[in-house]
Write an enzyme that holds these catalytic residues in place. Structure first.
Site: not given
Lengths: 426, 319
Positions: A64-65, A306
């Site tokens: 999700l950064r 991924d």
């Protein structure tokens, strides 16, 4: 809010249901399947004729950064992308900045995600502090904060003593350890599978033995420590064979593959397409075929997106310097359907790999449509085609080897806890 | 898109627009370049060494990796075609802090560049650049990573054809560090396209890349066996840094087993020629008596290199 989803083809792999049936939802739960409960008055009726109604998808790896990489993607954009892809539960790896190695970070992530009322987020904690491979994290505390497992993400743990202790420690609390099998020294500088394509293009290579040697170490240490190990993103024929053997000998291991690796091989790199720079590398066709077969026969337990959004600047540089990774949240379902159609896998079995089987690995009660369960539901049109591209993807990461592909299967509605979290605009 | 998607160096009419690799180029185009180069050999021997084919065109030598020889020959070639030449040596370390490769290229395109001659340490960089330049700009690969060095491969073909005439009767051995060599890859693609029936690669297992046989070559680890009855011996440069890592034990041992000496060369055909892309490591991959000997064509290679680069530049520019 009471919702009635009617006339859909209800596929619930865990309960072995595959039939045209209605689903009734109230107060966030599934209250009935088939027969309308007495006195049920729906606020919303969804007509799912010719559509498939299945449990919301469970994704074992989505970056999700956040925290740290908000310039690439935000929690908001990626949570929207998840539900647009029918995903209602997802595990996020710990390679954020800072890594998920402290309870406060994990609590903050869970809190921020919960406020979005989108997919349920299950953080994977860092196995070692800062993912540096030296000091163990406070796994029990992190578990209490919400971590469901511990991993090193893509950062290989080079010190086998630390790995041994980490597994022992995790086993003490019966916490699962998720590991990606790639030996750092054998993979050093490598960017592509050690085969004909890397040789032709002159790309530094990652041999299969980088995966198998690391896998052998993990299997041996898992046996020695009694740790519950999940193997992330297997990529080679040889690794699959090793897992088969270990399973036959009674090893308590599960494993997954990434959706890209079911469909692509080294050949897809073409003329240096940086979107095909992935970890682990796309391998030969023989490897891809082995992964597909292993997922069908349950040697591999689950397939994940991924998801790894990368910004354009990090991809518009030469292949070997480009940041690895591809967007995947919105492609997981259509690419799973594509695999099922091409290999003639029954739809129910294919969907189990992204619902109940994945939930089992995560150790969560999700991925099924039992009466009384949380109403996490995906309604999709299995015949609807759509073109993958920057305009159709909600994720901020537009980088995918499938850009421009026409894929079949589009999510119409995603329900999380009985709330409509995504509805495809008509 | 004005380029052919299956072969991004050709335009829709099948003509050479960029030169990125020799892989996939039709034999006619290779022969066209070799034939054109032959006509330029005369020019380079004239008193006035210039032809006006690229008059008014701007050629940018874009070297992201240091090079003296290749850059110089490109510069001479462009000047003999009457082009304006601008040399840019881009310090890679300062680049990583600031401007990206594509930003550099965009800025230079805005300065009315007609042609970029690109060298870069990363395989595929010229491909990437070619995908981001305007339709009137041509990209010539002057060496990218381990991938390709097409003008070197072409000048080697020129030398082979000059001395041996017919590719379909030849046995060629390429010796040394195949793994890291863009020259070896370019030679292999050109030789297979031109109909060479037997290409051998010779080296220790650490320096032979995986599945190299898929490129149409035979692999030898014993140099004496591999050199038997060959018509052409192409030696590769062994970078000094290779001897410091784990790929090789020492320069001495490499020389003993894979260095080209007179007695090893004696195993090839008596009229075999010896090629080397330079710069040479005498006493590592080649003995001085071979390098300076009768069968060596290493110096003629250099002068052919100018003619080949003139040919490539004038052909991509549409002459």
């Amino acid at each position: 809010m009471k919702i009635h989803i009617k006339n859909g083809r209800l596929i619930d792999p865990k309960n072995q249901i595959d039939t045209i049936s209605d689903l009734f939802i109230a107060a966030g739960k599934i209250v009935a399947v088939g027969q309308k409960p007495e006195g049920f008055h729906a606020n919303r009726v969804i007509d799912a004729s010719q559509k498939i109604v299945c449990p919301g998808l469970v994704d074992l790896s989505a970056r999700l950064r956040e925290p740290g990489f908000e310039y690439i993607a935000t929690l908001e954009s990626e949570m929207d992308a998840a539900t647009a892809g029918g995903i209602t539960s997802l595990a996020c790896p710990p390679d954020t900045d800072p890594p998920l190695d402290e309870p406060g970070l994990v609590e903050m992530l869970k809190y921020r995600a919960r406020n979005r009322h989108k997919a349920r987020v299950y953080p994977i904690g860092a196995l070692t502090a800062g993912l540096k491979g030296v000091q163990l994290t406070e796994m029990a505390e992190l578990r209490d904060a919400g971590c469901v497992a511990f991993s090193q993400a893509n950062v290989a743990l080079q010190d086998n003593q630390v790995l041994f202790y980490a597994m022992q420690y995790a086993a003490t609390f019966n916490i699962p350890v998720w590991l990606q099998a790639q030996d750092a020294s054998l993979a050093r500088n490598g960017v592509a599978h050690d085969g004909a394509v890397a040789t032709r293009l002159g790309l530094p290579a990652i041999p299969v033995c980088a995966e198998t040697t690391a896998l052998a170490v993990i299997l041996i240490l898992a046996k020695a420590t009694g740790a519950r190990v999940h193997l992330c993103r297997l990529s080679s024929f040889e690794a699959i064979e090793m897992v088969r053997v270990a399973r036959r000998e009674g090893a308590r291991i599960t494993c997954d593959v990434a959706i890209h690796h079911l469909h692509l091989s080294e050949m897809d790199i073409g003329y240096f397409d940086p979107n095909c720079h992935l970890i682990p590398p796309l391998r030969a066709q023989r490897d891809r075929d082995a992964l597909r077969k292993a997922l069908a026969d349950h040697t591999v337990d689950a397939v994940c997106s991924d998801h790894c959004p990368v910004d354009d600047d990090a991809k518009q540089i030469p292949f070997s310097e480009a940041e690895p990774g591809a967007t995947g949240l919105e492609l997981l379902l259509p690419l799973t359907l594509k695999w099922a159609e091409e290999d003639e896998i029954p739809l129910s079995r294919a969907l189990s790999r992204v619902t109940s089987d994945a939930a089992h690995i995560l150790g969560i009660d999700a991925g099924h449509l039992s009466v009384g369960a949380e109403a996490d539901v995906c309604v999709f049109d299995p015949e609807r085609y759509w073109t993958v591209g920057p305009k159709t993807l909600m994720s901020q990461g537009k980088n995918t080897p499938f850009s421009g592909y026409e894929l079949k299967g589009r999510v119409l509605y995603t329900l999380v806890g009985g709330q409509i979290a995504h509805e495809l605009p008509q | 898109m004005w380029l052919n998607p299956r072969n991004p160096q050709l335009n829709k009419n099948g003509e050479l627009h960029h030169l990125l690799t020799l892989e996939g180029l039709p034999a006619e185009i290779l022969r066209q370049i070799l034939d054109t180069a032959r006509s330029f050999v005369g020019v380079t021997e004239r008193e006035v060494k210039k032809v006006p084919l690229l008059r008014g065109k701007a050629v940018f030598n874009l070297f992201f990796e240091p090079s003296t020889r290749t850059r110089t020959t490109f510069e001479i070639a462009a000047k003999r075609l009457s082009a304006d030449v601008i040399n840019l040596a881009i310090n890679v370390s300062s680049q990583s802090k600031g401007e990206s490769v594509l930003d550099t290229v965009a800025n230079l395109s805005a300065m009315q560049a007609d042609m970029f001659v690109v060298r870069h340490a990363a395989s595929g960089a010229p491909h990437m650049i070619s995908q981001h330049v305007g339709p009137d700009i041509h990209v010539i690969n002057a060496g990218d990573g381990r991938h390709s060095h097409p003008t070197q491969g072409l000048l080697d073909m020129f030398a082979i054809r000059h001395y041996k005439k017919d590719f379909t009767q030849l046995r060629v051995a390429i010796v040394g560090d195949i793994l890291h060599s863009r020259v070896a890859r370019s030679q292999i693609h050109a030789l297979t396209t031109l109909g060479c029936p037997e290409i051998r690669v010779i080296g220790p297992r650490t320096l032979i890349p995986a599945d190299i046989r898929t490129l149409g070559v035979q692999v030898y680890h014993d140099m004496k066996e591999g050199l038997k009855d060959v018509d052409v011996v192409s030696m590769l440069r062994l970078q000094n840094e290779r001897m410091r890592g784990a790929l090789l034990a020492s320069g001495q041992e490499f020389y003993k087993y894979y260095g080209l000496t007179d007695d090893k060369l004696a195993l090839a055909k008596s009229d075999a020629i010896v090629l080397h892309p330079g710069p040479m490591n005498r006493g590592v991959e080649i003995d001085s008596s071979v390098a300076d000997g009768q069968q060596s064509v290493i110096l003629p290679q250099v002068s052919f290199g100018i003619a080949i680069r003139m040919a490539v530049m004038s052909i991509v520019a549409g002459n």
